[in-house]
Design a protein around this motif. Structure first.
Motif: not given
Length: 256
Positions: A186-204, A208-213
């Protein structure tokens, strides 16, 4: 000193395919950072390395990667994904690491075998760090999860292999949802976003991120995570595995 005579009594030239190896990039996510599982060699130099090894003559390449990872780290995974083969002529520069390996029973024949030119196939896997219990093997004095931006000097071209593995995951993220094996149940959308930002190496952008997810419809929503006041507490989510697998079959675009 660790003792595993079976390794040191092997005749490498009889057992293994000459000039062929595998290297495993095992990626975890902890403290909002991507981390890589690496081994510290038993040597007089600062020799860190990816878990890697040789391919048996009677063994499939994919099975070799699974076996090597288990033998080198104790981590057993049912599947690793092949992402690239590395065969540059100068990739065999080892900075004298092998000559300074400190293991009772290692012979000049072992050193000569390992010093030959190897073409290596890279494998990658995303794992939950909390579900892994890595252990160093006979060649290593230490094993650790190190943050991607804090990696020490690695032997051979292992840092280049890591870089290519991250690029591979970065490309995958555009059409494969990432996180099911990296985040806790179990995780928060913020944690999921931080994961994506770590991989993509950019801020999201958060909205928009939550809507897409959430539009993907692959999450179950749970009670709010009560920290700092109920009215501000974020919802917890988990992956719906059935919907997740169905989405994988259908395909999707993160950028759409």
């Amino acid at each position: 000193m660790k003792n595993k005579p079976s390794l040191l009594t092997m005749n490498f030239s009889e057992l293994f395919v000459p000039g062929l190896s595998v290297d495993c990039v095992i990626i975890g996510f902890e403290d909002h950072k991507l981390k890589i599982l690496i081994l510290k060699w038993n040597s007089d130099i600062d020799g860190w390395a990816l878990p890697g090894g040789f391919v048996l003559k009677n063994e499939d390449l994919d099975k070799a990667a699974i076996r090597v990872l288990k033998e080198r780290t104790g981590v057993e995974l049912p599947f690793l994904e092949q992402f690239k083969t590395f065969g540059n002529l100068d990739r065999g520069k080892r900075n004298n690491a092998l000559e300074k390996v400190k293991i009772d029973g290692i012979t000049p024949e072992h050193i000569e075998w390992m010093n030959q030119r190897f073409i290596s196939t890279g494998y990658v896997s995303l794992v939950d760090i909390k579900k892994c219990d890595p252990r160093p093997d006979i060649l290593s004095e230490k094993i650790d999860w190190i943050a991607l931006d804090e990696l020490p000097n690695l032997i051979l071209d292992h840092k280049h292999i890591v870089k290519k593995a991250i690029s591979f995951i970065k490309n995958q993220i555009n059409y494969l949802p990432i996180g099911i094996t990296l985040l806790p149940e179990r995780f928060t959308m913020k944690e999921l976003q931080l994961l994506y930002e770590s991989i993509l190496e950019k801020k999201l952008d958060r909205g928009n991120f939550q809507r897409k997810m959430l539009k993907l419809d692959i999450f179950n929503r749970h009670e709010k995570h009560l920290e700092g006041g109920a009215h501000k507490a974020p919802y917890l989510y988990s992956f719906d595995h059935e919907k997740y697998n169905k989405l994988l079959e259908q395909g999707f675009s993160f950028n759409s």
